[in-house]
Design a protein around this motif. Structure first.
Motif, PDB file in Angstrom:
ATOM      1  N   GLY A   1       2.071  14.435  -9.417  1.00  0.00           N
ATOM      2  CA  GLY A   1       3.461  14.017  -9.565  1.00  0.00           C
ATOM      3  C   GLY A   1       4.198  14.889 -10.558  1.00  0.00           C
ATOM      4  N   TRP A   2       5.461  15.092 -10.308  1.00  0.00           N
ATOM      5  CA  TRP A   2       6.227  16.039 -11.105  1.00  0.00           C
ATOM      6  C   TRP A   2       6.594  15.479 -12.462  1.00  0.00           C
ATOM      7  N   GLY A   3       6.348  14.195 -12.705  1.00  0.00           N
ATOM      8  CA  GLY A   3       6.548  13.682 -14.053  1.00  0.00           C
ATOM      9  C   GLY A   3       5.486  14.183 -15.008  1.00  0.00           C
ATOM     10  N   GLU A   4       4.416  14.724 -14.455  1.00  0.00           N
ATOM     11  CA  GLU A   4       3.321  15.216 -15.278  1.00  0.00           C
ATOM     12  C   GLU A   4       3.456  16.722 -15.481  1.00  0.00           C
ATOM     13  N   THR A   5       3.252  17.151 -16.691  1.00  0.00           N
ATOM     14  CA  THR A   5       3.341  18.573 -16.995  1.00  0.00           C
ATOM     15  C   THR A   5       2.063  19.285 -16.565  1.00  0.00           C
ATOM     16  N   GLN A   6       2.229  20.450 -15.954  1.00  0.00           N
ATOM     17  CA  GLN A   6       1.084  21.299 -15.651  1.00  0.00           C
ATOM     18  C   GLN A   6       0.805  22.195 -16.853  1.00  0.00           C
ATOM     19  N   TYR A   7      -0.410  22.131 -17.357  1.00  0.00           N
ATOM     20  CA  TYR A   7      -0.833  22.959 -18.484  1.00  0.00           C
ATOM     21  C   TYR A   7      -1.670  24.116 -17.939  1.00  0.00           C
ATOM     22  N   PHE A   8      -1.273  25.314 -18.304  1.00  0.00           N
ATOM     23  CA  PHE A   8      -1.913  26.503 -17.748  1.00  0.00           C
ATOM     24  C   PHE A   8      -2.979  27.065 -18.677  1.00  0.00           C
ATOM     25  N   GLY A   9      -4.018  27.613 -18.080  1.00  0.00           N
ATOM     26  CA  GLY A   9      -5.012  28.367 -18.807  1.00  0.00           C
ATOM     27  C   GLY A   9      -4.555  29.804 -19.019  1.00  0.00           C
ATOM     28  N   PRO A  10      -5.342  30.597 -19.743  1.00  0.00           N
ATOM     29  CA  PRO A  10      -4.951  31.979 -20.052  1.00  0.00           C
ATOM     30  C   PRO A  10      -5.141  32.936 -18.879  1.00  0.00           C
ATOM     31  N   GLY A  11      -5.854  32.492 -17.853  1.00  0.00           N
ATOM     32  CA  GLY A  11      -6.025  33.327 -16.667  1.00  0.00           C
ATOM     33  C   GLY A  11      -7.286  34.170 -16.697  1.00  0.00           C
ATOM     34  N   THR A  12      -7.677  34.590 -15.502  1.00  0.00           N
ATOM     35  CA  THR A  12      -8.747  35.581 -15.326  1.00  0.00           C
ATOM     36  C   THR A  12      -8.113  36.805 -14.694  1.00  0.00           C
ATOM     37  N   ARG A  13      -8.259  37.932 -15.369  1.00  0.00           N
ATOM     38  CA  ARG A  13      -7.719  39.182 -14.839  1.00  0.00           C
ATOM     39  C   ARG A  13      -8.789  39.843 -13.991  1.00  0.00           C
ATOM     40  N   LEU A  14      -8.535  39.965 -12.702  1.00  0.00           N
ATOM     41  CA  LEU A  14      -9.502  40.539 -11.765  1.00  0.00           C
ATOM     42  C   LEU A  14      -9.046  41.918 -11.326  1.00  0.00           C
ATOM     43  N   LEU A  15      -9.936  42.874 -11.450  1.00  0.00           N
ATOM     44  CA  LEU A  15      -9.660  44.237 -10.993  1.00  0.00           C
ATOM     45  C   LEU A  15     -10.729  44.624  -9.985  1.00  0.00           C
ATOM     46  N   VAL A  16     -10.293  44.956  -8.795  1.00  0.00           N
ATOM     47  CA  VAL A  16     -11.212  45.362  -7.731  1.00  0.00           C
ATOM     48  C   VAL A  16     -11.072  46.871  -7.547  1.00  0.00           C
ATOM     49  N   LEU A  17     -12.173  47.571  -7.779  1.00  0.00           N
ATOM     50  CA  LEU A  17     -12.130  49.044  -7.688  1.00  0.00           C
ATOM     51  C   LEU A  17     -12.464  49.540  -6.289  1.00  0.00           C
TER      52      LEU A  17
ATOM     53  N   SER B   1       4.121  34.575 -23.009  1.00  0.00           N
ATOM     54  CA  SER B   1       4.078  35.625 -24.026  1.00  0.00           C
ATOM     55  C   SER B   1       2.923  36.560 -23.707  1.00  0.00           C
ATOM     56  N   PRO B   2       2.982  37.797 -24.188  1.00  0.00           N
ATOM     57  CA  PRO B   2       1.938  38.777 -23.877  1.00  0.00           C
ATOM     58  C   PRO B   2       0.552  38.227 -24.190  1.00  0.00           C
ATOM     59  N   GLY B   3      -0.329  38.263 -23.200  1.00  0.00           N
ATOM     60  CA  GLY B   3      -1.693  37.810 -23.381  1.00  0.00           C
ATOM     61  C   GLY B   3      -1.864  36.308 -23.445  1.00  0.00           C
ATOM     62  N   GLN B   4      -0.776  35.585 -23.222  1.00  0.00           N
ATOM     63  CA  GLN B   4      -0.838  34.114 -23.299  1.00  0.00           C
ATOM     64  C   GLN B   4      -0.668  33.510 -21.926  1.00  0.00           C
ATOM     65  N   GLY B   5      -1.046  32.254 -21.828  1.00  0.00           N
ATOM     66  CA  GLY B   5      -0.808  31.521 -20.588  1.00  0.00           C
ATOM     67  C   GLY B   5       0.637  31.062 -20.507  1.00  0.00           C
ATOM     68  N   LEU B   6       0.973  30.447 -19.408  1.00  0.00           N
ATOM     69  CA  LEU B   6       2.308  29.911 -19.220  1.00  0.00           C
ATOM     70  C   LEU B   6       2.498  28.643 -20.044  1.00  0.00           C
ATOM     71  N   GLN B   7       3.642  28.547 -20.688  1.00  0.00           N
ATOM     72  CA  GLN B   7       3.950  27.357 -21.475  1.00  0.00           C
ATOM     73  C   GLN B   7       5.246  26.754 -20.963  1.00  0.00           C
ATOM     74  N   LEU B   8       5.253  25.448 -20.762  1.00  0.00           N
ATOM     75  CA  LEU B   8       6.450  24.774 -20.282  1.00  0.00           C
ATOM     76  C   LEU B   8       7.502  24.703 -21.377  1.00  0.00           C
ATOM     77  N   LEU B   9       8.712  25.174 -21.063  1.00  0.00           N
ATOM     78  CA  LEU B   9       9.829  25.076 -22.006  1.00  0.00           C
ATOM     79  C   LEU B   9      10.610  23.781 -21.800  1.00  0.00           C
ATOM     80  N   LEU B  10      10.902  23.470 -20.543  1.00  0.00           N
ATOM     81  CA  LEU B  10      11.667  22.267 -20.222  1.00  0.00           C
ATOM     82  C   LEU B  10      11.599  22.011 -18.727  1.00  0.00           C
ATOM     83  N   LYS B  11      12.046  20.813 -18.355  1.00  0.00           N
ATOM     84  CA  LYS B  11      12.023  20.452 -16.943  1.00  0.00           C
ATOM     85  C   LYS B  11      13.173  19.488 -16.650  1.00  0.00           C
ATOM     86  N   TYR B  12      13.606  19.512 -15.396  1.00  0.00           N
ATOM     87  CA  TYR B  12      14.662  18.617 -14.935  1.00  0.00           C
ATOM     88  C   TYR B  12      14.189  17.871 -13.702  1.00  0.00           C
TER      89      TYR B  12
END
Lengths: 115, 115
Positions: free
Chosen positions: B99-115, A39-50
Motif C-alpha cells: 500500500g502506498w501509505g507505507e514508505t519503501q526503504y531502499f538498500g544501497p544496491g548491488t552494482r553488477l558489471l558483466v564483462l 546521494s553519491p554512493g547512497q541508496g534512495l531516500q524518500l523526501l516526501l510523498k503526496y
C-alpha cells in the motif's frame, strides 16, 4: 500506463539560492507521487510523498512539493539550498498494475551546488 | 535499527555466468521490491513480493531473471547466463505492508558489471 517526466537532466544552483525541480506525470487515476534523493554512493531516500488532501506537501531537509492536477505536475522546491543538497533527485508515481505495486520513476535530475 | 541490506555490494562476472543477488529487508517488513538502475533505462521496476508471493513476474526483463523470497524475509534475484546489458545497479526496497501509505526503504544496491 503511468509515466514520469523530469525535463531537466542537470541543474546547477548557487548555495543559498532557491531551487525548483520539475516533474510531470501521466496516470489515469489519482496518483500517488513521491520524490526521492540519491546521494553519491547512497541508496534512495524518500523526501516526501503526496496521496491526497493538501496539495502542498512538506518533506525532510526543508523540501516541499506542490501537486497541481491541472498541470499534471509535482514540482519540488527548496527556498535556500545547501552544499549537502548536491545529489540526484527522482520523481516517481505509484500505481497498482496487475497486482503489482510499483513505483515508476523519472530519469532523474542531477543537482550541482556551486559556492 | 538496521536498514535494508544487499550483498554483494559489487559483482563483476563474465558473460554467460549466473549470478545471485541477495536482499535482506528490514525486519518485519512484509513487502519487498526489486528495481534496476541502468544508464540506458533509468530506474525500472522488476518485481514485488507480498510475503513470499510475487503477484506478477512480467516486470522481469527476460526469462533469464528469476526471484524468490523465503520465510517472508530474505530475497534472492538470480540472473542466468548474464549478458553485458544486464550491467546495472540492482536495488531492493522493503515496506512494512503493501500500500502506498507505507514508505519503501531502499538498500544501497548491488552494482553488477558483466564483462
Amino acid at each position: 500506463a503511468q509515466s514520469v517526466t523530469q525535463p531537466d537532466i542537470h541543474i546547477t544552483v548557487s548555495e543559498g539560492a532557491s531551487l525548483e525541480l520539475r516533474c510531470n506525470y501521466s496516470y489515469g487515476a489519482t496518483p500517488y507521487l513521491f520524490w526521492y534523493v540519491q546521494s553519491p554512493g547512497q541508496g534512495l531516500q524518500l523526501l516526501l510523498k503526496y496521496f491526497s488532501g493538501d496539495t502542498l506537501v512538506q518533506g525532510i531537509k526543508g523540501f516541499e512539493a506542490e501537486f497541481k492536477r491541472s498541470q499534471s505536475s509535482f514540482n519540488l522546491r527548496k527556498p535556500s539550498v545547501h552544499w549537502s543538497d548536491a545529489a540526484e533527485y527522482f520523481c516517481a508515481v505509484g500505481a497498482e498494475d496487475f497486482g503489482n505495486e510499483k513505483l515508476t520513476f523519472g530519469t532523474g535530475t542531477r543537482l550541482t551546488i556551486i559556492p | 535499527g538496521a536498514g535494508v541490506s544487499q550483498s554483494p555490494s559489487n559483482k563483476v562476472t563474465e558473460k554467460g555466468k549466473d549470478v545471485e543477488l541477495r536482499c535482506d529487508p528490514i525486519s518485519g517488513h512484509t513487502a519487498l521490491y526489486w528495481y534496476r538502475q541502468s544508464l540506458g533505462q533509468g530506474l525500472e521496476f522488476l518485481i514485488y513480493f507480498q510475503g513470499n508471493s510475487a503477484p506478477d513476474k512480467s516486470g522481469l526483463p527476460s526469462d533469464r531473471f528469476s526471484a524468490e523470497r523465503t520465510g517472508g524475509s530474505v530475497s534472492t534475484l538470480t540472473i542466468q547466463r548474464t549478458q553485458q546489458e544486464d550491467s546495472a545497479v540492482y536495488l531492493c526496497a522493503s515496506s512494512l505492508e503493501r500500500g502506498w501509505g507505507e514508505t519503501q526503504y531502499f538498500g544501497p544496491g548491488t552494482r553488477l558489471l558483466v564483462l
